[in-house]
Design a protein around this motif. Sequence first.
Motif, PDB file in Angstrom:
ATOM      1  N   ARG A 173      -4.575  -4.492 -14.042  1.00  0.00           N
ATOM      2  CA  ARG A 173      -5.487  -4.428 -12.901  1.00  0.00           C
ATOM      3  C   ARG A 173      -5.722  -5.841 -12.401  1.00  0.00           C
ATOM      4  O   ARG A 173      -6.059  -6.731 -13.181  1.00  0.00           O
TER       5      ARG A 173
ATOM      6  N   SER B  15      -7.714  -0.039  -4.094  1.00  0.00           N
ATOM      7  CA  SER B  15      -7.381   1.064  -3.198  1.00  0.00           C
ATOM      8  C   SER B  15      -8.118   0.898  -1.879  1.00  0.00           C
ATOM      9  O   SER B  15      -9.088   0.150  -1.783  1.00  0.00           O
TER      10      SER B  15
ATOM     11  N   MET C  39      -3.344   3.819  -2.789  1.00  0.00           N
ATOM     12  CA  MET C  39      -3.278   2.800  -3.844  1.00  0.00           C
ATOM     13  C   MET C  39      -2.665   1.516  -3.286  1.00  0.00           C
ATOM     14  O   MET C  39      -1.815   1.567  -2.400  1.00  0.00           O
ATOM     15  N   GLU C  40      -3.075   0.384  -3.850  1.00  0.00           N
ATOM     16  CA  GLU C  40      -2.523  -0.906  -3.444  1.00  0.00           C
ATOM     17  C   GLU C  40      -2.051  -1.660  -4.680  1.00  0.00           C
ATOM     18  O   GLU C  40      -2.724  -1.658  -5.715  1.00  0.00           O
TER      19      GLU C  40
ATOM     20  N   ARG D 126       0.858  -1.183   0.000  1.00  0.00           N
ATOM     21  CA  ARG D 126       0.000   0.000   0.000  1.00  0.00           C
ATOM     22  C   ARG D 126       0.893   1.230   0.000  1.00  0.00           C
ATOM     23  O   ARG D 126       1.899   1.270   0.697  1.00  0.00           O
ATOM     24  N   THR D 127       0.524   2.232  -0.766  1.00  0.00           N
ATOM     25  CA  THR D 127       1.296   3.474  -0.755  1.00  0.00           C
ATOM     26  C   THR D 127       1.194   4.111   0.626  1.00  0.00           C
ATOM     27  O   THR D 127       0.217   3.926   1.342  1.00  0.00           O
TER      28      THR D 127
ATOM     29  N   PHE E 216      -2.104  -3.437 -10.235  1.00  0.00           N
ATOM     30  CA  PHE E 216      -2.888  -2.526  -9.405  1.00  0.00           C
ATOM     31  C   PHE E 216      -3.949  -3.378  -8.724  1.00  0.00           C
ATOM     32  O   PHE E 216      -4.795  -3.977  -9.366  1.00  0.00           O
TER      33      PHE E 216
ATOM     34  N   LEU F 251      -7.907   6.023  -9.727  1.00  0.00           N
ATOM     35  CA  LEU F 251      -6.524   5.840  -9.285  1.00  0.00           C
ATOM     36  C   LEU F 251      -5.786   4.857 -10.183  1.00  0.00           C
ATOM     37  O   LEU F 251      -4.582   5.013 -10.426  1.00  0.00           O
ATOM     38  N   PHE F 252      -6.477   3.846 -10.683  1.00  0.00           N
ATOM     39  CA  PHE F 252      -5.842   2.918 -11.626  1.00  0.00           C
ATOM     40  C   PHE F 252      -5.405   3.669 -12.888  1.00  0.00           C
ATOM     41  O   PHE F 252      -4.283   3.485 -13.367  1.00  0.00           O
TER      42      PHE F 252
ATOM     43  N   ALA G  15      -2.334   5.726 -12.041  1.00  0.00           N
ATOM     44  CA  ALA G  15      -1.158   4.883 -11.819  1.00  0.00           C
ATOM     45  C   ALA G  15      -0.648   4.298 -13.128  1.00  0.00           C
ATOM     46  O   ALA G  15       0.565   4.146 -13.314  1.00  0.00           O
TER      47      ALA G  15
ATOM     48  N   SER H 292     -11.322   3.969  -7.040  1.00  0.00           N
ATOM     49  CA  SER H 292     -10.399   2.910  -7.427  1.00  0.00           C
ATOM     50  C   SER H 292     -10.111   2.949  -8.929  1.00  0.00           C
ATOM     51  O   SER H 292      -8.966   2.819  -9.357  1.00  0.00           O
TER      52      SER H 292
END
Length: 200
Positions: free
Chosen positions: A178, A191, A110-111, A87-88, A188, A165-166, A169, A162
């Motif tokens: 993903r 999140s 983000m994860e 995780r960020t 990815f 953010l994908f 990223a 989510s």
Amino acid sequence: MDDKELNELLGRARTPLASSVSTEVSNLVDATREHSRPRKAARRTWSRSLVWGGVAAGAIFLTAGASVVAAQMGIPPFQSIEDGTQRTTTAIPVDYVESDGHEVRCLAFMEFRNLDAAADSEIERFIKVSDWTGFGQGLFDSARAKATQSNTATTQLGVLVSAALFEKAAKVLPGLQRGPADTTDVIFNGSSMSCSPQGE
């Protein structure tokens, strides 16, 4: 009542057993004793330091998992994370105002899976230098427009965050997939988000 009085009371209550029963009980006790004696085994010697070292290592392994989860639950987004996922650490603000005027402040993270140090550094830098003004409000407005009775704006917002953010990223890490996916490439994984209670 003291111990002596109790012993006398129990002694008077005892009814004598018939001699045949007493003999059978004695035979049973002897047979049980004979079969339950521990067999002598070759004694294995262990050094005390080795035994205590093993105990200490076991205790560390048992508590390590609990400590990691406790640490995760103590920092935003206050959620544990599944094994193999990174995780960020830099939060993305997802702030918005509801139609009744209540301000809601959220932090999104983000994860990823298979995120190496270089890719992690790129993503963290991207989050820090990006202007996130209006990001949350725009997504909330879209979520509110799509909301139904069974699928609320809050539920929709999580999905939209989510997805957004994908997309962001993927611009930083070209070829990003993903998850879930069976690959050693960076994935990815979604999140996590925590929000202040509505109305505060």
